[in-house]
Scaffold this motif. Sequence first.
Motif, PDB file in Angstrom:
ATOM      1  N   GLN A 114      67.167  60.149  29.606  1.00 19.73           N
ATOM      2  CA  GLN A 114      66.315  60.594  28.495  1.00 19.73           C
ATOM      3  C   GLN A 114      66.587  62.028  28.045  1.00 19.73           C
ATOM      4  O   GLN A 114      66.511  62.970  28.835  1.00 19.73           O
ATOM      5  N   GLU A 115      66.870  62.169  26.743  1.00 22.54           N
ATOM      6  CA  GLU A 115      66.989  63.500  26.138  1.00 22.54           C
ATOM      7  C   GLU A 115      65.852  63.750  25.151  1.00 22.54           C
ATOM      8  O   GLU A 115      65.407  64.878  24.970  1.00 22.54           O
ATOM      9  N   GLN A 116      65.409  62.675  24.522  1.00 19.55           N
ATOM     10  CA  GLN A 116      64.386  62.814  23.481  1.00 19.55           C
ATOM     11  C   GLN A 116      63.102  62.158  23.985  1.00 19.55           C
ATOM     12  O   GLN A 116      63.109  60.984  24.394  1.00 19.55           O
ATOM     13  N   THR A 117      61.992  62.879  23.988  1.00 20.09           N
ATOM     14  CA  THR A 117      60.753  62.355  24.573  1.00 20.09           C
ATOM     15  C   THR A 117      59.665  62.081  23.537  1.00 20.09           C
ATOM     16  O   THR A 117      58.594  61.596  23.886  1.00 20.09           O
ATOM     17  N   ALA A 118      59.911  62.428  22.283  1.00 23.14           N
ATOM     18  CA  ALA A 118      58.903  62.183  21.248  1.00 23.14           C
ATOM     19  C   ALA A 118      59.614  61.935  19.926  1.00 23.14           C
ATOM     20  O   ALA A 118      60.788  62.293  19.757  1.00 23.14           O
TER      21      ALA A 118
END
Lengths: 360, 360
Positions: free
Chosen positions: A16-20
């Motif tokens: 995961q790099e992007q959480t939103a």
Amino acid sequence: MNVDALTGGFDRRDWQEQTATDNPVRFAMIGVGWWTTEQAMPAVDAGDLCETTVLVSSDREKAADVAADSETVEHAITYEEFHDGAASDAYDAVYIVTPNALHLPYVETAAELDKAILCEKPMEATIERAERMVEVCDEHDATLMIAYRMHTEPAVRRAKDLIDEGYIGEPLFVHGNMTEPILELVPDPDQWRLDGELSGGCAVMDIGIYPLNTSRFLLDADPVAVRGTVASVQEEFADVPDEHGAFQLDFPGHVYAVCTASQNAHLDSHISVLGTEGKVRVEPAFYPWDDRALQLSHEGTTVEIDFEQIDQMEEEFEYFAHCLLTDTEPYADGEHGLVDINTIKSVYEASETESTVRLD
Amino acid sequence: MNVDALTGGFDRRDWQEQTATDNPVRFAMIGVGWWTTEQAMPAVDAGDLCETTVLVSSDREKAADVAADSETVEHAITYEEFHDGAASDAYDAVYIVTPNALHLPYVETAAELDKAILCEKPMEATIERAERMVEVCDEHDATLMIAYRMHTEPAVRRAKDLIDEGYIGEPLFVHGNMTEPILELVPDPDQWRLDGELSGGCAVMDIGIYPLNTSRFLLDADPVAVRGTVASVQEEFADVPDEHGAFQLDFPGHVYAVCTASQNAHLDSHISVLGTEGKVRVEPAFYPWDDRALQLSHEGTTVEIDFEQIDQMEEEFEYFAHCLLTDTEPYADGEHGLVDINTIKSVYEASETESTVRLD
């Protein structure tokens, strides 16, 4: 044993790099059975990167009832309407959870509509239809991921980490099992899992795929040969070859996996990998309602390793949505799924011919 | 789960009627290696129904040294002297613990001398020699027991009790493993276990026999078909087919056992039987220096069952002596042992021919 190494450094979402996002991936659920309403939709609701916007069912009324209870669902449509492109502006991806032999037509339509596809495993009921699925996605350059929730399950990922870090030395043997009393869990003798045309197989196809695929994942390898036996004993299973099944997979380098699966047995699941210097075991392993447990034996010591118990389906949907949002190819593509279908069909062939079947 | 039934009623020596004697069974130990001095002789010393009176070895001096440390040994003789009938008034029974391919000549002599015979497993290195062993004992009406210490091991007997009492429903699958780093345990590349002529096989023959035979014991049945693969990878194992092996046994009624064995792996042993309504597992299972552990899963509950940890070899010697004193036929006779030899050789054949081998 280096306890620091055991307790530190594990990241269950190392992908995961992007959480939103302001633009979550919008899902159409193809099939609105108990798995969709009780497992998939709550998982998507809980996730940050996706939402359910469309329900597709043969039963418009049932779909509309489920939609009415949802804050995100905008459309409840029939299968026919789906194939006609209804509400296609309202979703970006489909999650296909129909009976196995009905996956392909929805993949075909979704690919034609330029949607991304998350398709439940086993990917289809026959090799030919699974191959066609890969082809159609290639033709339309559609993203296809087969829904192996073990690939994003922390217990299994942690086990793979320990193997990759050398805690068990060179892997040699896998023992795996998944068994359940399907007629108690789903008390319907006419269910599609017992219909050979719709399912393409029973114990090995439906749940034997867990120890099979998780062996592949943990060993990071594909089987080169298979042997085994299947049998249906009770009359409810007369239409499928495998109420029960046992099979052995040969992996490259003389690594062997021995697996069992039954749709008419005590509920149980485990997988262990033994190597030259240790053993890792996940038990319970495969059922989402069991807390998974992880054990490592190494240098004369056995430790239980705790980890966060998560919603397997949430992890899977978030991973898939993350791949779409970041333009990343998902791990378990159609070719990956096809290896399982070929292997499972080879188990049936091996049982029928009483011989070892070599895989390409 | 009925906890009373679990905790009560188990008698690890339900075979025992006679607990003392003025005339213990006098044993000649054929082979005076570490197993004899560290495992067998202390077990016989601890027992009430037997004693060691004769040692037979290629090395008279070594045998004499061991005899000097014993309060019961009267004679230390060579193999040649044994075959000539030396000291034959001083023992009633022999315990044969030589390399596999050297069992038969001592059985022949013992049978001719009218002695009872406890012979280590595997009973011989080839089917022909094992068959000859049965014949010669029949010809001389000699009592022959093959030394399967699992048959008198409380953990295994308790597991069998639970199965027989219906705690797991109908048995369906067995998973079994026995693995060890033989070159660490016995650091000698010239040891007989790695010599195909003397051993008749390695991983499957020497330790795969534990999950194989214990499956038979727990299921109270014999396999009807077998398939599997064996491989030797490291050069120390070049003379035997099976540094590693995996095999599947089909038992009557579509019951399957999947087993693994390696002589070059992490030390590990377990056996579990899964049925329609539960599972029983012994882990660790097979090594005498590990305390065995027993677990039962049934009706959604898993319990660890404690039991007395005993000296496996003492149980076995006492059982055999008890059979002789009470004129009872021992359970694991030559025909029983022959089934294992046939099955093991069929694993090698199945691996060689890439096919299922049916057993008579």
